[in-house]
Design an enzyme around this catalytic site. Structure first.
Site, PDB file in Angstrom:
ATOM      1  N   ASP A 299       5.606  10.613  11.605  1.00  0.00           N
ATOM      2  CA  ASP A 299       6.701   9.777  12.094  1.00  0.00           C
ATOM      3  C   ASP A 299       7.351  10.360  13.350  1.00  0.00           C
ATOM      4  OD1 ASP A 299       6.261   8.355   9.787  1.00  0.00           O
ATOM      5  OD2 ASP A 299       8.339   8.422   9.097  1.00  0.00           O
ATOM      6  N   HIS A 443       6.314  14.928  10.362  1.00  0.00           N
ATOM      7  CA  HIS A 443       6.867  14.456  11.641  1.00  0.00           C
ATOM      8  C   HIS A 443       6.219  15.223  12.785  1.00  0.00           C
ATOM      9  CE1 HIS A 443       9.833  13.400   8.593  1.00  0.00           C
ATOM     10  NE2 HIS A 443      10.200  12.416   9.392  1.00  0.00           N
TER      11      HIS A 443
HETATM   12 NI    NI Z   1      11.882   8.925  11.450  1.00  0.00          NI
END
Ligand code: NI
Length: 488
Positions: A299, A443
């Site tokens: 992400d 992430h």
């Molecule tokens: Ni996010």
């Protein structure tokens, strides 16, 4: 349209240290049509935003802070110049700390306030770069908007404040004349409200494409709070008389923007055709009824560390799924294209990372479709998956996702990489929590997370798992349906 309401819709907020005015106007929730996501909104003219891909040829890295509770998303650029980087980081960190302090004072029964801070490019040349630090804090009842321009010269590692760009006394006089000519739009406008030196206290100092000087203030600083953010424009002929030499360079960097290394605007490379990726070597046919399939998801990118991640995935022939932010795709279009070209799946993580459950349907629609559009234009892919920021969903979010043709993809393995910022802990969490059909959340804007990926892949392969994309894991994604793993 109420400018503050408009700004909520666009989620292009700016932020600044309020030097005299700590109060913000309470705002009603926006229901009208939001403006484009990539525009600044104020009562008055705002500077045009430049394509952030102008900076693609210089080593811009990204600092970020993310927490889920309270919801905080902050991302800001770093240029490898000590003074400039320190000034930019100090500005953002001060806001994050201030928001945390405000949160400590709030009613514990209320939902925590959401803080969102990002940045936009407004000037670019070899001798001057201008950005607008931009943000909002939403406590559920009112919205605090802040903005602040930061101008700096990469070649000398120099940051310029307003007094370095313009002659303050002459600019104050020019502002008073310009303000007197626009009282119809803002009846309550009174520059003396902000104090003796409105130029020093202005949070925004920028230029229009025609070279006019735009000076901007926060809500409540120079007018009644309900006027929202106010800007005053000084025509170019008058502006030229008040600019100092660095101010002239900032004006040129706005009127004739160039790559800071001296090249012209990078020409857009044609996107890879949709459908089959150009050299999509990572994706293979797998039968997840037989294989122990799992999906690795990333992400908040693409960002400065994504290219290294792609190398790790290529070396190990591992397919993954990337949930991208529209504003990051705009900043790193080549990287977004490379992700798609390597055969990874690309999904939507919204344009600017707002908590979607706080938005109106029209605002959600804008966040989703602007990101779909930039992914089609820059990466040549049409996404079918949405990862909502913070995993925050409700019936409205799912309905808007359905309209946009997106399935809602959550996760059931949270590595907490954003919290630990530890490569070993990120590997340990992924390996410990993963089961068959798991969707693993990582992430790719944190270098510690990217470094964890080879360890995650080898440890989970050793346990007999097969990496697939989210769509391979769940089968054909149904728009509006929510998935947490391959079994739902
Ligand atoms: Ni996010």
């Amino acid at each position: 349209m109420n400018p503050i309401a408009a700004r909520i819709g666009g989620f292009i907020v700016a932020l600044a240290l309020l030097s005299g005015c700590a109060t913000q106007s309470p705002t009603t929730r926006a229901t009208s049509t939001p403006p484009p996501v990539d525009a600044l909104v104020a009562n008055g003219e705002t500077p045009a935003l430049l394509d952030p891909a102008l900076l693609e040829n210089i080593p811009v890295t990204v600092k970020s802070e993310t927490t889920y509770s309270p919801p905080v998303f902050a991302v800001w650029p770093q240029f490898g110049k000590p003074k400039i980087d320190a000034a930019i980081s100090a500005y953002y960190r001060q806001h994050i700390a201030k928001s945390a302090d405000q949160g400590a004072d709030s009613d514990p029964g209320k939902a925590p306030a959401e803080l969102n801070l990002d940045w936009h490019l407004i000037g670019s040349s070899p001798s001057m770069i201008g950005i607008v630090a931009d943000g909002y804090r939403d406590n559920g009842e009112s919205l605090q908007l802040n903005w602040r321009t930061l101008w700096f010269d990469l070649s000398t590692d120099t940051v310029y404040d307003n007094a370095g760009l313009v002659d303050e006394t002459a600019t104050k006089a020019a502002l008073q004349v310009a303000a007197s000519q626009r009282v119809v739009q803002v009846p309550s406008l009174d520059l003396s409200k902000v104090g003796a030196n409105p130029v020093a206290d202005a949070s925004l100092l920028a230029f229009s494409p025609s070279g006019a000087l735009i000076v901007g203030f926060e809500a409540c600083q120079v007018a009644a709070c309900d006027a929202g953010r106010v800007t005053i424009t000084v025509a170019k002929a008058e502006a030229d008389k008040v600019l100092r030499e660095p101010g002239q360079r900032a004006q040129v960097a706005t009127q004739a923007p160039r790559d800071p290394v001296g090249a012209n605007l990078p020409t857009a490379t044609p996107p890879a055709p949709s459908g089959a990726p150009a050299n999509g070597s990572t994706r293979v046919n797998v039968n997840c009824k037989k294989a122990k399939c799992i999906a690795l998801t990333f992400d908040d990118g693409p960002g400065p560390y994504t290219t290294k991640l792609l190398g790790y995935l290529r070396q190990s022939q591992t397919p993954a799924t990337f949930f991208m932010l529209g504003q990051q795709v705009q900043s790193f279009p080549k990287v977004a294209r490379a992700v798609a070209a390597d055969g990874h799946e690309v999904g939507v993580h919204t344009w600017s990372h707002p908590q979607l459950t706080r938005l109106s349907p029209a605002q959600i629609d804008r966040q989703l479709n602007s990101t779909i559009n930039v992914l089609q234009a820059k990466a040549g892919v049409t996404p079918t998956l949405l990862r909502p920021p913070y995993g925050a969903t409700n019936a409205t979010v799912r309905a808007e996702a359905k309209k946009a043709g997106l399935a809602v993809i959550l996760w059931n393995v949270d590595t907490l990489d954003w919290k630990t910022l530890s490569t070993s802990k990120t590997i340990a969490a992924a390996v410990h929590d993963t089961r068959r059909n798991s969707i693993i959340l990582v992430h790719d804007i944190h270098p510690t997370s990217v470094e964890a990926v080879p360890g995650i892949i080898s440890a989970l392969r050793a346990k007999g798992y097969t990496f697939v994309t989210v769509t391979q894991l769940i089968g054909k994604p149904l728009p509006g349906k929510q998935y947490r793993s391959g079994k739902s």
